[in-house]
Design an enzyme around this catalytic site. Sequence first.
Site, mmCIF file in Angstrom:
data_model
loop_
_atom_site.group_PDB
_atom_site.id
_atom_site.type_symbol
_atom_site.label_atom_id
_atom_site.label_comp_id
_atom_site.label_asym_id
_atom_site.label_seq_id
_atom_site.Cartn_x
_atom_site.Cartn_y
_atom_site.Cartn_z
ATOM 1 N N LYS A 115 22.827 -15.302 -88.415
ATOM 2 C CA LYS A 115 24.564 -15.251 -88.642
ATOM 3 C C LYS A 115 25.097 -16.159 -87.857
ATOM 4 O O LYS A 115 26.404 -16.835 -88.393
ATOM 5 C CB LYS A 115 24.867 -13.907 -88.255
ATOM 6 C CG LYS A 115 24.162 -12.783 -88.838
ATOM 7 C CD LYS A 115 24.581 -11.328 -88.580
ATOM 8 C CE LYS A 115 24.511 -10.974 -87.150
ATOM 9 N NZ LYS A 115 23.041 -10.803 -86.549
ATOM 10 N N ARG A 146 29.487 -2.883 -86.779
ATOM 11 C CA ARG A 146 28.035 -2.396 -86.560
ATOM 12 C C ARG A 146 27.710 -1.138 -86.840
ATOM 13 O O ARG A 146 26.542 -0.554 -86.531
ATOM 14 C CB ARG A 146 27.524 -2.997 -84.997
ATOM 15 C CG ARG A 146 26.897 -4.141 -84.919
ATOM 16 C CD ARG A 146 26.403 -4.405 -83.596
ATOM 17 N NE ARG A 146 25.382 -5.333 -83.550
ATOM 18 C CZ ARG A 146 25.431 -6.664 -83.287
ATOM 19 N NH1 ARG A 146 26.312 -7.412 -83.252
ATOM 20 N NH2 ARG A 146 24.444 -7.200 -82.969
ATOM 21 N N ARG A 196 14.086 -18.945 -79.719
ATOM 22 C CA ARG A 196 15.575 -19.628 -79.689
ATOM 23 C C ARG A 196 16.106 -19.886 -78.332
ATOM 24 O O ARG A 196 15.931 -19.406 -77.599
ATOM 25 C CB ARG A 196 16.443 -18.355 -80.321
ATOM 26 C CG ARG A 196 17.918 -18.366 -80.299
ATOM 27 C CD ARG A 196 18.506 -17.441 -81.064
ATOM 28 N NE ARG A 196 18.834 -16.318 -80.495
ATOM 29 C CZ ARG A 196 19.519 -15.332 -80.799
ATOM 30 N NH1 ARG A 196 20.084 -15.387 -82.073
ATOM 31 N NH2 ARG A 196 20.145 -14.076 -80.326
ATOM 32 N N ARG A 219 18.507 -16.658 -74.472
ATOM 33 C CA ARG A 219 19.338 -15.353 -73.996
ATOM 34 C C ARG A 219 18.559 -14.245 -73.547
ATOM 35 O O ARG A 219 17.496 -14.034 -74.073
ATOM 36 C CB ARG A 219 20.022 -14.806 -75.461
ATOM 37 C CG ARG A 219 21.510 -15.329 -75.569
ATOM 38 C CD ARG A 219 21.793 -14.921 -76.660
ATOM 39 N NE ARG A 219 22.041 -13.758 -77.231
ATOM 40 C CZ ARG A 219 22.114 -13.165 -78.414
ATOM 41 N NH1 ARG A 219 22.687 -13.846 -79.176
ATOM 42 N NH2 ARG A 219 22.105 -11.743 -78.763
ATOM 43 N N ARG A 226 16.701 -4.189 -80.338
ATOM 44 C CA ARG A 226 17.820 -4.438 -80.975
ATOM 45 C C ARG A 226 17.701 -4.389 -82.662
ATOM 46 O O ARG A 226 18.359 -3.906 -83.159
ATOM 47 C CB ARG A 226 18.061 -5.881 -80.661
ATOM 48 C CG ARG A 226 19.046 -6.340 -79.470
ATOM 49 C CD ARG A 226 18.984 -7.545 -78.746
ATOM 50 N NE ARG A 226 19.130 -8.492 -79.878
ATOM 51 C CZ ARG A 226 18.990 -9.703 -79.581
ATOM 52 N NH1 ARG A 226 18.006 -10.292 -78.895
ATOM 53 N NH2 ARG A 226 19.627 -10.735 -80.247
HETATM 54 P P1 ADP Z 1 22.303 -10.125 -82.525
HETATM 55 O O1 ADP Z 1 22.967 -10.179 -83.760
HETATM 56 O O2 ADP Z 1 21.686 -11.344 -82.563
HETATM 57 O O3 ADP Z 1 21.558 -8.985 -81.830
HETATM 58 P P2 ADP Z 1 25.181 -10.494 -81.054
HETATM 59 O O4 ADP Z 1 25.026 -11.749 -80.079
HETATM 60 O O5 ADP Z 1 25.665 -10.359 -82.394
HETATM 61 O O6 ADP Z 1 23.381 -10.374 -81.355
HETATM 62 O O7 ADP Z 1 25.216 -9.143 -80.146
HETATM 63 C C1 ADP Z 1 24.486 -9.026 -78.897
HETATM 64 C C2 ADP Z 1 24.876 -7.466 -78.235
HETATM 65 O O8 ADP Z 1 26.359 -7.236 -78.107
HETATM 66 C C3 ADP Z 1 24.138 -6.273 -79.377
HETATM 67 O O9 ADP Z 1 22.797 -6.242 -79.233
HETATM 68 C C4 ADP Z 1 25.075 -5.275 -78.776
HETATM 69 O O10 ADP Z 1 24.711 -4.744 -77.451
HETATM 70 C C5 ADP Z 1 26.540 -5.925 -78.458
HETATM 71 N N1 ADP Z 1 27.304 -5.725 -79.758
HETATM 72 C C6 ADP Z 1 27.896 -6.972 -80.340
HETATM 73 N N2 ADP Z 1 28.734 -6.605 -81.274
HETATM 74 C C7 ADP Z 1 28.861 -5.212 -81.214
HETATM 75 C C8 ADP Z 1 29.313 -4.231 -81.768
HETATM 76 N N3 ADP Z 1 30.011 -4.446 -82.957
HETATM 77 N N4 ADP Z 1 29.362 -3.098 -81.785
HETATM 78 C C9 ADP Z 1 28.590 -2.428 -80.556
HETATM 79 N N5 ADP Z 1 27.945 -3.614 -79.875
HETATM 80 C C10 ADP Z 1 28.057 -4.790 -80.116
#
Ligand code: ADP
Length: 223
Positions: free
Chosen positions: A13, A88, A127, A160, A171
């Site tokens: 993404k 999410r 990554r 990360r 996750r």
């Molecule tokens: P990925 O999609 O690779 O898991 P992101 O960078 O999108 O990683 O998100 C990292 C972390 O940030 C998630 O594991 C979560 O803890 C938090 N997070 C991101 N977006 C949201 C959201 N919309 N609602 C709740 N937590 C979020």
Amino acid sequence: MVLLLFGPPGSGKGTQSASLGRWLQIPVVSTGHLLRSEVEEGTPLGLVAKDLLARGALVGDAVMNDMIAARLRRPDCGNGVILDGYPRTRQQAEYLDQLLPERGLPEPLVLHFDAPDPVLVTRLATRLSCPACGRVYNVKQRAPKRLGYCDQEGVALVSRSDDQYGVVVERLRTYREQTAPLIDFYRGRRLFQVNADRGPDEVLDELKGAVDSILVRSVRRRG
Ligand code: ADP
């Protein structure tokens, strides 16, 4: 145009949102990126989020909804936005359905990425990203020109902390349990499924085709 990029961690993404943002000339809002900045700056929200991110759990809906509402209020989102990582949960999706018309923004196009779990786990384990510009590299598919350094910024790439195996598994579990059910929420609306188990250029071509066909349809409807 409003695009929602939706898919498990490691499905590409971040890479695709950056390319689509340059192509469409609209900003990319990544909630993961916003949260990591809060953590780095040590803000009150960052202190709460740090522990949740480290466990692969979600930050609360109210906090995320406020964050998106504030970001969409900024003038650069007037012509549209790409949301990466939001919504999410069902609660967030319902909130966004109210927020977009309030901000004068159109019905979103949901781009759903997916790939098998072993592919996602391998990608995340290999990554690296640039702490300055956020560009993502992968030793297999998108290696930096100079090993370990960002092509654009020249700074050392980092892994990360939530890409460690145990957190990745968590996750993925969080995604499958709390976020994947949202596909049903968007079914029957503008939902486009993409096979993310391919190289970034191939995926981008397909996404551009989907966006183009939506744009053509909405021009026809107006005309
Ligand atoms: P990925 O999609 O690779 O898991 P992101 O960078 O999108 O990683 O998100 C990292 C972390 O940030 C998630 O594991 C979560 O803890 C938090 N997070 C991101 N977006 C949201 C959201 N919309 N609602 C709740 N937590 C979020």
